[in-house]
Design a protein around this motif. Structure first.
Motif, mmCIF file in Angstrom:
data_model
loop_
_atom_site.group_PDB
_atom_site.id
_atom_site.type_symbol
_atom_site.label_atom_id
_atom_site.label_comp_id
_atom_site.label_asym_id
_atom_site.label_seq_id
_atom_site.Cartn_x
_atom_site.Cartn_y
_atom_site.Cartn_z
ATOM 1 N N ASP A 1 6.194 -5.571 3.809
ATOM 2 C CA ASP A 1 6.759 -4.258 4.139
ATOM 3 C C ASP A 1 7.454 -3.686 2.901
ATOM 4 O O ASP A 1 8.237 -4.373 2.262
ATOM 5 N N ASP B 1 0.226 -3.947 -4.728
ATOM 6 C CA ASP B 1 0.295 -4.540 -3.379
ATOM 7 C C ASP B 1 0.158 -3.469 -2.305
ATOM 8 O O ASP B 1 -0.551 -3.664 -1.316
ATOM 9 N N LYS C 1 -3.467 -2.367 -2.228
ATOM 10 C CA LYS C 1 -4.303 -3.395 -1.588
ATOM 11 C C LYS C 1 -4.094 -3.406 -0.076
ATOM 12 O O LYS C 1 -5.044 -3.492 0.689
ATOM 13 N N LYS C 2 -2.848 -3.298 0.344
ATOM 14 C CA LYS C 2 -2.510 -3.365 1.768
ATOM 15 C C LYS C 2 -3.061 -2.164 2.551
ATOM 16 O O LYS C 2 -3.450 -2.289 3.698
ATOM 17 N N ASN C 3 -3.112 -1.007 1.902
ATOM 18 C CA ASN C 3 -3.445 0.231 2.608
ATOM 19 C C ASN C 3 -4.866 0.757 2.393
ATOM 20 O O ASN C 3 -5.431 1.348 3.304
#
Length: 131
Positions: A1, A14, A17-19
């Motif tokens: 988060d 990050d 990559k996460k989204n």
């Protein structure tokens, strides 16, 4: 988060990559994107725009409008290099400078421009292209 805010190019990578990793990895064309941030560098939005086989397309007025309407004070730009080579090109530097000139009018800072190639990335900030 990322509620705590983006503090480094690794944090930005990050978040990307996460989204949007799937969009970038599955794309045979260059994709441009932006991470809009509030005054504490917390993620407000992340979005992408498709480009072409060898260049990403950036609609600067659309980007500026989105940043203004969402009260962002800074942005991290990113795009992929489907070739797998994360090297910064002259075209990458030129478009970053053009976007910076436009966003300077609205006092919106570009914190970084990340080039993604496979699982690697290159940071304009780390290379000294952005102060």
């Amino acid at each position: 988060d990322l509620e705590y805010g983006i503090k480094s190019s690794e944090d930005a990578f990050d978040a990307i990559k996460k989204n949007v990793a799937d969009i970038l990895k599955q794309s045979a064309i260059e994709v441009f994107g932006a991470i809009g941030l509030d005054q504490r560098n917390r993620l407000v939005f992340i979005e992408t725009q498709p480009g072409s086989v060898n260049e990403s397309r950036v609609y600067i007025p659309v980007l500026a409008k989105k940043l203004l309407l969402t009260n962002c004070t800074s942005v991290i730009l990113f795009h992929n290099h489907p070739s797998g080579n994360p090297k910064v090109s002259d075209a990458d530097i030129n478009i970053t400078n053009k976007i910076k000139s436009a966003l300077d009018l609205f006092e919106i800072r570009i914190l970084d421009h990340i080039i993604i190639a496979d699982d690697n990335f290159t940071s304009f900030k780390e290379l000294g292209y952005i102060n």
